[in-house]
Scaffold this active site. Structure first.
Site, mmCIF file in Angstrom:
data_model
loop_
_atom_site.group_PDB
_atom_site.id
_atom_site.type_symbol
_atom_site.label_atom_id
_atom_site.label_comp_id
_atom_site.label_asym_id
_atom_site.label_seq_id
_atom_site.Cartn_x
_atom_site.Cartn_y
_atom_site.Cartn_z
ATOM 1 N N HIS A 317 0.831 -1.208 0.000
ATOM 2 C CA HIS A 317 0.000 0.000 0.000
ATOM 3 C C HIS A 317 0.864 1.255 0.000
ATOM 4 O O HIS A 317 1.916 1.297 0.633
ATOM 5 C CB HIS A 317 -1.053 0.000 1.102
ATOM 6 C CG HIS A 317 -0.539 0.021 2.516
ATOM 7 N ND1 HIS A 317 -0.245 1.179 3.180
ATOM 8 C CD2 HIS A 317 -0.296 -0.989 3.386
ATOM 9 C CE1 HIS A 317 0.146 0.878 4.420
ATOM 10 N NE2 HIS A 317 0.127 -0.428 4.569
ATOM 11 N N ASP A 329 6.141 0.579 6.855
ATOM 12 C CA ASP A 329 4.683 0.435 6.702
ATOM 13 C C ASP A 329 4.139 1.543 5.825
ATOM 14 O O ASP A 329 3.783 2.595 6.316
ATOM 15 C CB ASP A 329 4.027 0.451 8.078
ATOM 16 C CG ASP A 329 2.546 0.183 8.016
ATOM 17 O OD1 ASP A 329 2.048 -0.243 6.958
ATOM 18 O OD2 ASP A 329 1.864 0.408 9.042
ATOM 19 N N GLU A 363 -4.908 1.934 2.816
ATOM 20 C CA GLU A 363 -4.960 0.738 3.656
ATOM 21 C C GLU A 363 -5.157 1.121 5.108
ATOM 22 O O GLU A 363 -5.881 0.470 5.839
ATOM 23 C CB GLU A 363 -3.669 -0.076 3.502
ATOM 24 C CG GLU A 363 -3.729 -1.469 4.146
ATOM 25 C CD GLU A 363 -3.331 -1.482 5.619
ATOM 26 O OE1 GLU A 363 -3.560 -2.504 6.281
ATOM 27 O OE2 GLU A 363 -2.802 -0.473 6.132
ATOM 28 N N GLU A 364 -4.484 2.217 5.522
ATOM 29 C CA GLU A 364 -4.383 2.497 6.954
ATOM 30 C C GLU A 364 -5.710 2.858 7.617
ATOM 31 O O GLU A 364 -5.998 2.426 8.723
ATOM 32 C CB GLU A 364 -3.375 3.632 7.200
ATOM 33 C CG GLU A 364 -1.945 3.286 6.829
ATOM 34 C CD GLU A 364 -1.340 2.194 7.698
ATOM 35 O OE1 GLU A 364 -2.033 1.650 8.563
ATOM 36 O OE2 GLU A 364 -0.168 1.869 7.474
ATOM 37 N N ASP A 391 3.158 -6.440 3.618
ATOM 38 C CA ASP A 391 2.767 -5.365 4.533
ATOM 39 C C ASP A 391 3.155 -5.717 5.966
ATOM 40 O O ASP A 391 2.432 -5.428 6.911
ATOM 41 C CB ASP A 391 1.273 -5.074 4.407
ATOM 42 C CG ASP A 391 0.854 -3.824 5.182
ATOM 43 O OD1 ASP A 391 1.747 -3.006 5.504
ATOM 44 O OD2 ASP A 391 -0.337 -3.682 5.477
ATOM 45 N N HIS A 465 3.639 2.625 13.000
ATOM 46 C CA HIS A 465 2.727 3.768 13.171
ATOM 47 C C HIS A 465 3.308 4.844 14.077
ATOM 48 O O HIS A 465 2.572 5.492 14.830
ATOM 49 C CB HIS A 465 1.378 3.315 13.741
ATOM 50 C CG HIS A 465 0.602 2.409 12.835
ATOM 51 N ND1 HIS A 465 -0.654 1.939 13.153
ATOM 52 C CD2 HIS A 465 0.890 1.887 11.620
ATOM 53 C CE1 HIS A 465 -1.095 1.170 12.172
ATOM 54 N NE2 HIS A 465 -0.171 1.102 11.234
#
Lengths: 503, 503
Positions: A317, A329, A363-364, A391, A465
């Site tokens: 992504h 990520d 995606e997130e 991912d 994140h």
């Protein structure tokens, strides 16, 4: 609603389903229940349960005989190539993080399309409307019994506090049962979910799945008891006072309350103080949800020489959270796929089937890209022979996790294992039953076999994140080997005479 | 001036002297040169060079015979006690960090004095004037070729920027030689010292000593070439985008320029960009140095039964940096000493000599407490038989590092090793030649033998001088064992018939 919830909660944690009620889509049936830590692979599930399936000697030798030469060429070329890292450097250092709705995401999409064009692929984009949540100024502090500032990050999608903020007593809980047991105290209070994520272990993986549900569902569960806000301990086993963000989800029909992550350090501080007496926290956040914004999935292809309508999707992504650089990520996953296709093309290999890179958007915090793709390409799904996603961070590859309908599982696993057996040079030989990837999961109900790139994710949730998900955490050799693993898998599956799920 | 410089640079890095010019005080002479990584012990020097000295069998058995019973009692009591952790909880969670000049430091001093009184010790404070540097708003960002905010922390003592900040091109250097080689480019520029700290290793320790000199001396070295500010890569081998602060020092006669630490992530980002073209950074800081403030060393005693005028000093420092909680640096050391004395007293043990806890003020940015003590107690130093400090974090004890005049080194090491041999239960048997402690070092020239508590410092520099130096990083059992180690050493040295340095 339940499916959306699942999707939001597990987003970016491919193998870690909620540990509460069993939430497996009914079309999945593995020996080990899906969504439990022991069934997973990659960072959260590890090698755990599912051991490499043993291919039948005949099948093994058929694939080995036919493809050892091609795979060796692919692996040798990819292993020595630093172009994925150079692409990732541009994406992270020059463009930076790229949350849905941000200008940076648009920039990243344009760059990825251009880069794939320059590499010679057939490229197009497909418009997707995405949520547009914007982080504002966020702050929190303990106001009693001491005065101490807290390090917070609003969870993605949180509503704002009133302008003056919220000041309320804190009720600290460690699981859902404690929340329910203390429902009287929760009314009018800020609930802190001080839920510790277990340390990574070889047999159990990361423990992300056991704890992330408090981030995903904590706000509404607390709001049902009358809480005015929630704080959630960052989902990590290793903190240097760095808060983690991530998606949360408001239940329909339940009042929305602000939801912020606090660091492990601050969560445990509040918990220690609260064990001794009342604690009051003040918090404010002016985050906001704007109207949906236009975005796009980016698609680049190498058309198959014999059966161009049969497709192998390889994907990552392109969006990220709005802190750090989104390096692992999922910048790493995106460039892995871009470079895997380029590696195959540069070697002059044109497989029987089409290999299609899909860089999903959003995606997130919505999975809109993955869901739009499955919907818009519904007619193609029966001839989509495999969907691969990376991912779990661009760490050194360990192998693949396979997620399919039960009736084809053994043969898909056997063939993937045959291919992985050719990847000894890069130690990517492990094949497990596990999650494919959040973006490709919407293709699952149509029967598309799914494979996740399984990486050495021991440190993934340290940076996941956060502001620390940056290029310096990516090892160029590991990333090159990810490219090698994906390129080899994609090429062989796209080229071999039979479908990967054929009887 | 040179001595002060040494003291500032090594402050909180007991065993890590600058790796450049040899800076050992002339009264130190060890087999391995002082100040090199391999000569150290504890977090930065590790077990490295100095192996446990082998006591003569006769001496070993004399101390073992006489003190095994007492040491076993002390260790058993301390090992099971959680009072040090409870004290540390109050100091960190309730009082918090405590930089010289802050109200919190005053609060901590009053609390420590009161706590030692409540434990039954003879307590007094001794006034010391300390620097009063105050952190203001600090911020920095890359403004070209991209726009990106940086995570910074002003180095302790830095001057402010002009109100509008400083915008200038960045010159990235990796060592002093590169700085000198690029002197023409440095004029009018911001110098970034992107010096990587090596990872901890068993044989070399932390590598702090090799890198911290850029923090301590970088500003003036760059200013001599006309730089307008410096950025210094945080001195750590493991970052989650957490900046580290610490003391820096302006040379007399050189223009003072602002000096800020940046995270590893941001330092490497700037370096990568700068390798490709010009980079411009804007930074501002309104830190300020106020007039000296009143502070105090805190002293608590258990008077000796036979030779009360002979003293064993056991010490830590009560001040900390102004971020995090100062839990390992050096709240842990302070409460270790407080509780070591209390353990001895509670067991009804009254040694021949006096044991004196000294909690020094202002170790971090001035060492005024340590220097004032050595000066004000100069008359007592000949009868100060040993000074012990814990300032390498409250991790599990490994043993002791011994620093003495060369002529008494072997016998002090032998006796300390005899005592350490009684500490097998807590694995604190390692005795090395190394640093004693920054606060006690001013007693060295008078001939006072010095001992540092050597701890398992593998993770110390991950959190050192950061927001992440918090109570959750402290293991209550490790801290209790530190108390055990110090109490045993102090008791035996205070009680044994001969001085620890006696022929």
């Amino acid at each position: 609603m339940k499916r959306l919830l699942l999707v939001l909660v597990i987003s970016c944690a491919p193998t870690a389903g909620p540990s509460g009620p069993h939430r497996a889509p009914e079309w999945i049936s593995e020996t080990k229940p899906y969504g439990t830590a022991s069934a997973g692979s990659g960072p959260s599930g590890a090698a755990a349960a599912a051991t490499a399936s043993v291919p039948s000697p005949a099948a093994a030798s058929a694939i080995a005989e036919r493809y050892r030469g091609a795979v060796d060429k692919i692996v040798t070329a990819a292993h020595a190539d630093r172009e994925a890292y150079r692409k990732l450097s541009y994406l992270t250092d020059r463009i930076g993080n790229r949350l849905s709705g941000s200008a940076a995401l648009g920039h990243a999409i344009a760059w990825a399309a251009q880069a794939m064009k320059e590499d010679g692929h057939d490229v197009h984009t497909e418009t997707v409307m995405v949520p547009h949540w914007v982080r504002g100024v966020e702050a929190a502090e303990i106001t009693a019994p001491i005065s101490r500032s807290l390090h917070v990050l609003g969870l993605g999608g949180t509503i704002a506090t009133p302008k003056a903020g919220i000041t309320a007593p804190v009720v600290v809980v460690h699981d859902w049962a404690e929340l329910d047991a203390r429902r009287d105290a929760v009314k009018g209070a800020i609930v802190l979910y001080d839920v510790a994520m277990p340390k990574w272990s070889e047999d159990k993986g990361s423990g992300y799945g056991q704890t992330v549900e408090y981030r995903g569902r904590g706000a509404s569960r607390a709001a049902r008891h009358g809480a005015v806000a929630v704080l959630v301990r960052s989902v990590t086993a290793h903190s240097l006072r760095t808060p983690h963000t991530g998606a949360m989800n408001y239940e329909d029909g339940v009042e929305k309350i602000p939801a912020l992550a606090v660091t492990v350090e601050d969560s445990t501080l509040i918990a220690r103080l609260a064990a001794q007496g009342p604690v009051t926290v003040h918090l404010r956040a002016d985050d906001q949800m704007l109207p949906d914004a236009e975005s796009a999935n980016v698609i680049g292809e190498l058309r198959g020489r014999e059966r161009p309508d049969e497709i192998v999707v390889i994907s990552g992504h392109i969006d990220s959270w709005d802190v750090g650089q989104g390096a692992h990520d999922d910048g790493a996953g995106a460039v892995t796929m871009m470079q895997a296709l380029t590696t195959i093309r540069k070697l002059g290999l044109q497989p029987r089937r089409t290999i299609r890179v899909v860089l999903f958007t959003n995606e997130e915090n919505g999975l809109r890209g993955g869901r739009a793709y499955a919907k818009d390409h519904a007619a193609e799904l029966p001839s989509t022979v495999l969907a691969v996603e990376s991912d779990s961070g661009g760490f050194a590859p360990r192998g693949f996790s396979v997620q399919t309908k039960p009736e084809v599982r053994d043969r898909v696993k056997a063939r993937v294992a045959d291919i992985a057996a050719l990847l000894r040079l890069i130690s990517a030989t492990r094949v497990t039953a596990g999650h494919g990837g959040a973006d490709i999961e919407p293709m699952g109900p149509a029967g598309v076999p799914m494979v996740g790139l399984d990486t050495d994710g021991r440190t993934y949730f340290d940076i996941h994140h956060t502001e620390a998900d940056t290029l310096d955490k990516v090892d160029p050799q590991a990333l090159a080997d990810d490219v090698a693993a994906v390129a080899a898998l994609a090429y062989v599956v796209a080229d071999m005479p039979e479908r990967v799920d054929a009887p």
